[in-house]
Design a protein around this motif. Structure first.
Motif, short mmCIF file in Angstrom:
data_model
loop_
_atom_site.label_atom_id
_atom_site.label_comp_id
_atom_site.label_asym_id
_atom_site.label_seq_id
_atom_site.Cartn_x
_atom_site.Cartn_y
_atom_site.Cartn_z
N SER A 195 1.31 8.40 1.17
CA SER A 195 1.10 9.09 0.39
C SER A 195 0.03 10.36 0.67
CB SER A 195 0.61 8.74 -1.43
OG SER A 195 0.31 9.50 -2.13
N TYR A 213 2.50 3.49 -0.08
CA TYR A 213 0.88 3.79 -0.28
C TYR A 213 0.29 2.38 -0.52
CZ TYR A 213 -3.66 5.82 0.79
OH TYR A 213 -5.22 5.49 1.29
N ARG A 214 -0.83 1.29 0.62
CA ARG A 214 -1.45 0.27 -0.06
C ARG A 214 -2.80 0.82 0.01
NH1 ARG A 214 1.95 -3.79 -0.04
NH2 ARG A 214 2.94 -4.07 1.05
N SER A 215 -3.32 0.40 -0.78
CA SER A 215 -4.37 0.52 -1.43
C SER A 215 -5.93 -0.51 -0.99
CB SER A 215 -5.32 1.01 -2.69
OG SER A 215 -4.46 0.29 -3.75
N ARG A 220 -8.59 -0.42 -5.56
CA ARG A 220 -7.85 -0.02 -6.83
C ARG A 220 -8.27 -0.20 -8.23
NH1 ARG A 220 -3.54 -4.13 -5.25
NH2 ARG A 220 -4.00 -3.74 -3.69
N GLU A 246 8.39 6.69 -5.29
CA GLU A 246 6.83 6.25 -4.89
C GLU A 246 6.32 4.90 -4.91
OE1 GLU A 246 3.41 9.16 -6.23
OE2 GLU A 246 5.13 8.97 -7.77
N TYR A 248 3.77 1.33 -4.15
CA TYR A 248 2.48 1.11 -4.36
C TYR A 248 2.10 -0.57 -3.90
CZ TYR A 248 1.87 5.82 -5.50
OH TYR A 248 2.17 7.07 -4.86
N ASP A 249 1.70 -1.10 -3.24
CA ASP A 249 0.86 -2.23 -2.95
C ASP A 249 2.06 -3.18 -3.11
OD1 ASP A 249 -2.13 -1.30 -2.94
OD2 ASP A 249 -1.80 -0.42 -5.31
#
Length: 299
Positions: A195, A213-215, A220, A246, A248-249
């Motif tokens: 992202s 995306y990995r935060s 987070r 999208e 995420y994680d």
């Protein structure tokens, strides 16, 4: 002399961008009569909306690069804001990619898939996403896709990326530089990307994309309380509807990425019913079906 000085100060104000808290507080003190114009609005629409009214104490005017930002700034009580356009909208290279990708004939069934991998511009992003990307590539290959993989990156990340892809079964073409990146945009069938601004580039280049995306877990938890936007992908926010998927994680699963990539690759089936152009879609039972693309005749 006074008029020349005033004109010079006005020209400076037009060119002045305000960045960072230190600049914000020092400028009014050093140049109290200088109109301050900030180029690129802070993302108050995404998080910390209280920054908008706070800006009025040190910014006279904001030039925004996203079309919805003037309305958001006015609603939040920020400085007067005018939309001046995003620099990428005037990028001739992206326009040429769009023309090439929209004019290109869909690939024949079984032909090579030009897969674009964009794992991010930070070392932490590359570390977090490349394993997922590799597993997605493995699944696509095992499902019978012939792949040509290009991974554009930045010079300071090149060694990290090359070391990571060294053991991949597939040959990965790692490139650096804007020219190589644009070349990849102009030939890609589909992209899996971190992202970021690159998603807007891909949209303007006409490349179907999947965002990941990995935060950091700690970041987070903080972000969940501060974020106010429904999407982190600029094409989605600008269009006010989902344009790019999208994930995420914990939502990121390599098998899903592989199948989503396949679904976004149009192909021609020479023995399919008219129009013989479409996409592959899952049946939900481990099998897949051909979905014809919509079409219309020109008047």
């Amino acid at each position: 002399a006074d008029q020349a000085q005033r004109a010079s100060r006005e020209r400076l104000a037009r060119l002045l961008g305000v960045w960072g808290d230190q600049t914000q507080f020092q400028l009014p003190e050093r140049l109290p009569d200088l109109p301050v114009v900030k180029y690129v609005a802070p993302t108050v629409w995404a998080w910390r909306p209280g920054r908008a009214p706070a800006m009025r104490s040190y910014v006279d005017h904001v030039l925004s690069i996203l079309p919805f930002e003037p309305a958001v700034m006015a609603e939040l009580g920020g400085p007067e804001t005018h939309y001046v356009g995003h620099r990428l909208m005037a990028d001739d290279a992206l326009q040429r990619c769009w023309e090439a990708n929209t004019a290109r004939t869909a690939r024949a069934d079984g032909s090579t898939v030009n897969l674009l991998l964009l794992p991010g511009s930070r070392r932490s992003e590359v570390r977090a996403l490349l394993d997922d990307f590799r597993q997605a590539v493995d699944i696509m290959r095992e499902r019978g896709n012939a792949l040509s993989i290009t991974l554009p990156t930045l010079p300071h990340l090149e060694r990290q990326v090359r070391d990571h892809v060294l053991g991949w079964p597939d040959v990965v073409r790692v490139t650096t530089g804007r020219d190589a990146q644009i070349e990849a945009y102009g030939t890609a069938d589909v992209a899996i990307a971190a992202s970021g601004t690159v998603l807007l580039e891909l949209a303007l280049a006409g490349v179907p994309a999947i965002s990941c995306y990995r935060s950091d877990p700690l970041i987070r938890r903080v972000a969940e309380r501060l974020l106010t936007t429904w999407s982190a992908a600029l094409p989605n926010v600008i269009a006010d509807r989902p344009v790019i998927n999208e994930y995420y994680d914990e939502m990121i699963h390599p098998g899903m990425l592989a199948r989503l990539a396949e679904e976004r690759i149009p192909f021609i089936g020479y023995h399919m019913p008219f129009p013989a152009l479409g996409f592959i879609a899952p049946n939900g039972e481990g099998s897949y079906r051909f979905v014809p693309a919509s079409y219309q005749f020109a008047e």
